[in-house]
Design a protein around this motif. Structure first.
Motif, PDB file in Angstrom:
ATOM      1  N   UNK A 176     -13.617   9.273   0.907  1.00  0.00           N
ATOM      2  CA  UNK A 176     -13.218  10.463   1.661  1.00  0.00           C
ATOM      3  C   UNK A 176     -11.956  11.072   1.052  1.00  0.00           C
ATOM      4  N   UNK A 177     -11.791  12.347   1.259  1.00  0.00           N
ATOM      5  CA  UNK A 177     -10.632  13.057   0.717  1.00  0.00           C
ATOM      6  C   UNK A 177      -9.345  12.580   1.385  1.00  0.00           C
ATOM      7  N   UNK A 178      -8.304  12.398   0.586  1.00  0.00           N
ATOM      8  CA  UNK A 178      -6.990  11.989   1.094  1.00  0.00           C
ATOM      9  C   UNK A 178      -6.463  13.106   1.995  1.00  0.00           C
ATOM     10  N   UNK A 179      -5.857  12.766   3.127  1.00  0.00           N
ATOM     11  CA  UNK A 179      -5.375  13.817   4.036  1.00  0.00           C
ATOM     12  C   UNK A 179      -4.235  14.635   3.426  1.00  0.00           C
ATOM     13  N   UNK A 236      -8.824   9.507  12.373  1.00  0.00           N
ATOM     14  CA  UNK A 236      -9.443   9.326  11.059  1.00  0.00           C
ATOM     15  C   UNK A 236      -8.429   9.470   9.935  1.00  0.00           C
ATOM     16  N   UNK A 237      -7.497  10.407  10.069  1.00  0.00           N
ATOM     17  CA  UNK A 237      -6.442  10.568   9.060  1.00  0.00           C
ATOM     18  C   UNK A 237      -5.551   9.325   9.016  1.00  0.00           C
ATOM     19  N   UNK A 238      -5.237   8.777  10.194  1.00  0.00           N
ATOM     20  CA  UNK A 238      -4.470   7.527  10.241  1.00  0.00           C
ATOM     21  C   UNK A 238      -5.207   6.427   9.489  1.00  0.00           C
ATOM     22  N   UNK A 239      -6.514   6.311   9.728  1.00  0.00           N
ATOM     23  CA  UNK A 239      -7.302   5.284   9.038  1.00  0.00           C
ATOM     24  C   UNK A 239      -7.272   5.495   7.523  1.00  0.00           C
ATOM     25  N   UNK A 240      -7.335   6.740   7.079  1.00  0.00           N
ATOM     26  CA  UNK A 240      -7.271   7.027   5.641  1.00  0.00           C
ATOM     27  C   UNK A 240      -5.936   6.576   5.049  1.00  0.00           C
ATOM     28  N   UNK A 241      -4.856   6.790   5.788  1.00  0.00           N
ATOM     29  CA  UNK A 241      -3.528   6.384   5.313  1.00  0.00           C
ATOM     30  C   UNK A 241      -3.405   4.861   5.253  1.00  0.00           C
ATOM     31  N   UNK A 242      -4.059   4.180   6.177  1.00  0.00           N
ATOM     32  CA  UNK A 242      -4.015   2.718   6.237  1.00  0.00           C
ATOM     33  C   UNK A 242      -4.970   2.088   5.219  1.00  0.00           C
ATOM     34  N   UNK A 243      -5.975   2.810   4.795  1.00  0.00           N
ATOM     35  CA  UNK A 243      -7.037   2.266   3.941  1.00  0.00           C
ATOM     36  C   UNK A 243      -6.580   1.578   2.658  1.00  0.00           C
ATOM     37  N   UNK A 244      -5.614   2.106   1.903  1.00  0.00           N
ATOM     38  CA  UNK A 244      -5.224   1.389   0.680  1.00  0.00           C
ATOM     39  C   UNK A 244      -4.659  -0.010   0.944  1.00  0.00           C
ATOM     40  N   UNK A 245      -4.108  -0.225   2.128  1.00  0.00           N
ATOM     41  CA  UNK A 245      -3.539  -1.530   2.465  1.00  0.00           C
ATOM     42  C   UNK A 245      -4.569  -2.410   3.172  1.00  0.00           C
ATOM     43  N   UNK A 246      -5.345  -1.817   4.057  1.00  0.00           N
ATOM     44  CA  UNK A 246      -6.332  -2.562   4.864  1.00  0.00           C
ATOM     45  C   UNK A 246      -7.724  -1.947   4.690  1.00  0.00           C
TER      46      UNK A 246
END
Length: 173
Positions: free
Chosen positions: A161-164, A131-141
């Protein structure tokens, strides 16, 4: 005197794109063929405010393979406790990507996201860390991450969701 060079998108082969030359790449065509998140990941991987960008069919196909790997992984993964290697890489990536986004260095962010994903694929990973990986990827994808976020049973939108946060103790020495 210009303070910085504004990058330009070039066709394959380095020729400047233009309607008159018939070598433009239409966003709707790219979106239909590859998906808009794939296009965003590809362009962010090339992004540099001081350089021209060369459109590459091979490059976007590589980005599509990466996006497809994420989907395949999410379908097949058996979550467990994350390995120390995943924890170390994830925490370093959170720290670095937070900085890259603040400084608009999207190219470095895409490189680190690819590296983190490889570590996750090759080691045991928890649902929380995925889920943290997905949060990091979210601004791009944003589209694919929202879909995958919902599939791991998260109740809120990933975009809200809160940024990791990273744990200094888990960073590599």
């Amino acid at each position: 005197k210009k303070l910085f060079h504004q990058g330009m998108l070039h066709a394959e082969g380095g020729e400047r794109m233009s309607k008159s030359k018939g070598n433009i790449v239409l966003p709707e065509t790219v979106s239909d063929k590859y998906g808009i998140d794939t296009a965003r990941f590809f362009l962010c991987g090339l992004a540099s405010p001081d350089k021209d960008i060369d459109w590459s069919e091979n490059g976007i196909v590589g980005s599509l393979r990466f996006v497809n790997k994420i989907f395949d992984y999410s379908r097949k993964v058996k979550f467990g406790k994350s390995s120390d290697k995943v924890q170390e890489k994830l925490n370093g990536t959170i720290k670095n990507i937070t900085n890259y986004f603040e400084t608009f260095d999207y190219r470095k962010a895409t490189i680190e996201l690819r590296e983190l994903f490889e570590v996750m694929v090759n080691n045991k990973t928890s649902k929380d860390d995925f889920g943290k990986f997905l949060k990091l990827l979210n601004p791009i994808c944003p589209h694919i991450t929202e879909e995958l976020w919902e599939k791991i049973n998260e109740k809120v939108f990933i975009s809200t969701a809160e940024w990791p946060k990273y744990d200094e103790r888990l960073l590599s020495k």
